[in-house]
Design an enzyme around this catalytic site. Sequence first.
Site, mmCIF file in Angstrom:
data_model
loop_
_atom_site.group_PDB
_atom_site.id
_atom_site.type_symbol
_atom_site.label_atom_id
_atom_site.label_comp_id
_atom_site.label_asym_id
_atom_site.label_seq_id
_atom_site.Cartn_x
_atom_site.Cartn_y
_atom_site.Cartn_z
ATOM 1 N N GLY A 11 32.755 34.165 48.086
ATOM 2 C CA GLY A 11 32.811 34.550 46.672
ATOM 3 C C GLY A 11 31.585 34.078 45.913
ATOM 4 N N ARG A 14 28.770 35.970 42.340
ATOM 5 C CA ARG A 14 28.646 35.667 40.907
ATOM 6 C C ARG A 14 29.384 34.356 40.604
ATOM 7 N NH1 ARG A 14 32.398 40.002 41.122
ATOM 8 N NH2 ARG A 14 34.469 39.283 40.526
ATOM 9 N N ASP A 61 35.624 40.632 53.213
ATOM 10 C CA ASP A 61 36.820 40.364 52.420
ATOM 11 C C ASP A 61 37.559 39.220 53.111
ATOM 12 O OD1 ASP A 61 39.384 40.339 51.333
ATOM 13 O OD2 ASP A 61 39.344 42.496 50.938
ATOM 14 N N SER A 140 42.050 24.456 41.523
ATOM 15 C CA SER A 140 42.032 24.521 40.050
ATOM 16 C C SER A 140 42.966 23.432 39.534
ATOM 17 C CB SER A 140 42.546 25.887 39.581
ATOM 18 O OG SER A 140 42.815 25.850 38.192
ATOM 19 N N TYR A 153 48.960 32.140 40.602
ATOM 20 C CA TYR A 153 47.681 31.431 40.730
ATOM 21 C C TYR A 153 47.922 29.934 40.999
ATOM 22 C CZ TYR A 153 42.896 30.028 39.341
ATOM 23 O OH TYR A 153 41.614 29.514 39.295
ATOM 24 N N ALA A 155 50.532 28.505 42.304
ATOM 25 C CA ALA A 155 51.084 28.322 43.658
ATOM 26 C C ALA A 155 49.967 28.408 44.697
ATOM 27 C CB ALA A 155 52.147 29.381 43.936
ATOM 28 N N LYS A 157 46.789 27.754 44.291
ATOM 29 C CA LYS A 157 45.852 26.626 44.193
ATOM 30 C C LYS A 157 46.498 25.319 44.652
ATOM 31 C CE LYS A 157 42.265 28.950 42.713
ATOM 32 N NZ LYS A 157 41.092 29.098 43.592
ATOM 33 N N ILE A 186 35.915 26.702 33.221
ATOM 34 C CA ILE A 186 34.486 26.890 33.499
ATOM 35 C C ILE A 186 34.075 28.277 33.008
ATOM 36 C CG2 ILE A 186 32.714 26.900 35.315
ATOM 37 C CD1 ILE A 186 34.214 24.191 35.150
HETATM 38 P P1 NDP Z 1 34.540 35.121 39.422
HETATM 39 O O1 NDP Z 1 35.608 36.147 39.180
HETATM 40 O O2 NDP Z 1 33.389 35.033 38.504
HETATM 41 O O3 NDP Z 1 33.968 35.296 40.926
HETATM 42 C C1 NDP Z 1 34.850 35.418 42.005
HETATM 43 C C2 NDP Z 1 34.061 35.596 43.282
HETATM 44 O O4 NDP Z 1 34.990 35.767 44.376
HETATM 45 C C3 NDP Z 1 33.188 36.839 43.262
HETATM 46 O O5 NDP Z 1 31.979 36.560 43.940
HETATM 47 C C4 NDP Z 1 34.016 37.841 44.044
HETATM 48 O O6 NDP Z 1 33.157 38.800 44.620
HETATM 49 C C5 NDP Z 1 34.663 36.948 45.084
HETATM 50 N N1 NDP Z 1 35.878 37.504 45.692
HETATM 51 C C6 NDP Z 1 37.017 37.894 45.076
HETATM 52 N N2 NDP Z 1 37.897 38.352 45.971
HETATM 53 C C7 NDP Z 1 37.303 38.238 47.193
HETATM 54 C C8 NDP Z 1 37.700 38.546 48.519
HETATM 55 N N3 NDP Z 1 38.904 39.072 48.788
HETATM 56 N N4 NDP Z 1 36.835 38.301 49.531
HETATM 57 C C9 NDP Z 1 35.617 37.778 49.281
HETATM 58 N N5 NDP Z 1 35.185 37.469 48.054
HETATM 59 C C10 NDP Z 1 36.014 37.701 47.020
HETATM 60 O O7 NDP Z 1 35.320 33.738 39.515
HETATM 61 P P2 NDP Z 1 34.850 32.236 39.156
HETATM 62 O O8 NDP Z 1 33.451 32.038 39.545
HETATM 63 O O9 NDP Z 1 35.283 31.935 37.791
HETATM 64 O O10 NDP Z 1 35.819 31.409 40.130
HETATM 65 C C11 NDP Z 1 35.411 30.954 41.400
HETATM 66 C C12 NDP Z 1 36.525 30.074 41.976
HETATM 67 O O11 NDP Z 1 36.762 28.984 41.094
HETATM 68 C C13 NDP Z 1 37.857 30.796 42.132
HETATM 69 O O12 NDP Z 1 38.498 30.348 43.298
HETATM 70 C C14 NDP Z 1 38.621 30.360 40.897
HETATM 71 O O13 NDP Z 1 40.014 30.420 41.094
HETATM 72 C C15 NDP Z 1 38.131 28.929 40.755
HETATM 73 N N6 NDP Z 1 38.287 28.378 39.421
HETATM 74 C C16 NDP Z 1 37.637 28.952 38.349
HETATM 75 C C17 NDP Z 1 37.801 28.396 37.091
HETATM 76 C C18 NDP Z 1 37.126 28.944 35.877
HETATM 77 O O14 NDP Z 1 37.390 28.419 34.778
HETATM 78 N N7 NDP Z 1 36.266 29.948 35.991
HETATM 79 C C19 NDP Z 1 38.671 27.217 36.877
HETATM 80 C C20 NDP Z 1 39.287 26.719 38.069
HETATM 81 C C21 NDP Z 1 39.092 27.283 39.278
HETATM 82 P P3 NDP Z 1 33.571 40.332 44.854
HETATM 83 O O15 NDP Z 1 34.493 40.721 43.732
HETATM 84 O O16 NDP Z 1 32.279 41.063 44.876
HETATM 85 O O17 NDP Z 1 34.242 40.331 46.192
#
Ligand code: NDP
Length: 245
Positions: A11, A14, A61, A140, A153, A155, A157, A186
């Site tokens: 992931g 971004r 994925d 999280s 979510y 559950a 985490k 964040i």
């Molecule tokens: P974003 O939505 O900005 O980015 C999520 C990333 O995960 C993207 O790169 C997306 O890429 C990728 N992704 C999603 N589904 C899949 C999949 N099935 N396979 C591979 N890649 C996948 O999220 P954040 O940067 O905000 O969050 C990142 C992590 O931090 C997450 O686990 C989130 O739960 C956790 N988090 C975030 C918080 C926040 O405040 N932002 C707080 C606490 C935890 P693509 O869609 O191109 O596949």
Amino acid sequence: MFKDQVVLVTGSTRGIGKEIAKAFAGQGAAVLVIGRNAQQAGQAAVEIIANGGLADGYACDVTDADSVQETVNKILDKHKRIDILVNNAGITRDNLLLRIDESDWDEVIRVNLKGVFNVTKVVARAMLKAKKGKIISIASVIGMTGNAGQANYAASKAGIIGFSKSVAKELASRGITVNVVAPGYILTDMTARLSQEVQDGIMKDIPLQHFGSPRDVAGVCMFLASPAADYITGQTIVVDGGLTL
Ligand code: NDP
């Protein structure tokens, strides 16, 4: 600090994952960017390379065990090993319990929890052969405190925390540490979707009086992946500006 190390970040097209990938690349690591979209994964890798780093992008994925295996095989063919794994890919499908439909429940558990299992299992096999490795998963604070509207979510985490403690015990004798980073609020695309009212409400509860940045999370990942954290395993480090105090 991470010269000659190979780091896989799921992931990382971004948000927090991309910042983690950039941070490791900035310290000399070869970084593997993973996301579902090949073009975005390639683009993130190109950005890292343009800044003087080493990176490859892979479309994968994390919910698809075969695709994970195939991707890791390709990485191992090219780089021979994976020293550090950061399980970061995650999604939200927020709703109150009575309104969460089955597909929203399943999808969040599949990406956030099964994805961590799929990737960790395959990468751990390679780390076991090398008798060293650092595994870090992004959970999280919601997995610790719960949150109305995020039962699926929370559950997923909380599951990552229990999974990581178990795997930490299994892999410790082979020189592999397994830890969790639990961010609070964040600033990324994920949180940009929240209404101003919700954002204002959260801000009131943050003693440090500002939202976190992806860089705040990346710094803790680098610490946990560094030799300074060699004696830390099975732990969850909260990065939330004091939100959960
Ligand atoms: P974003 O939505 O900005 O980015 C999520 C990333 O995960 C993207 O790169 C997306 O890429 C990728 N992704 C999603 N589904 C899949 C999949 N099935 N396979 C591979 N890649 C996948 O999220 P954040 O940067 O905000 O969050 C990142 C992590 O931090 C997450 O686990 C989130 O739960 C956790 N988090 C975030 C918080 C926040 O405040 N932002 C707080 C606490 C935890 P693509 O869609 O191109 O596949």
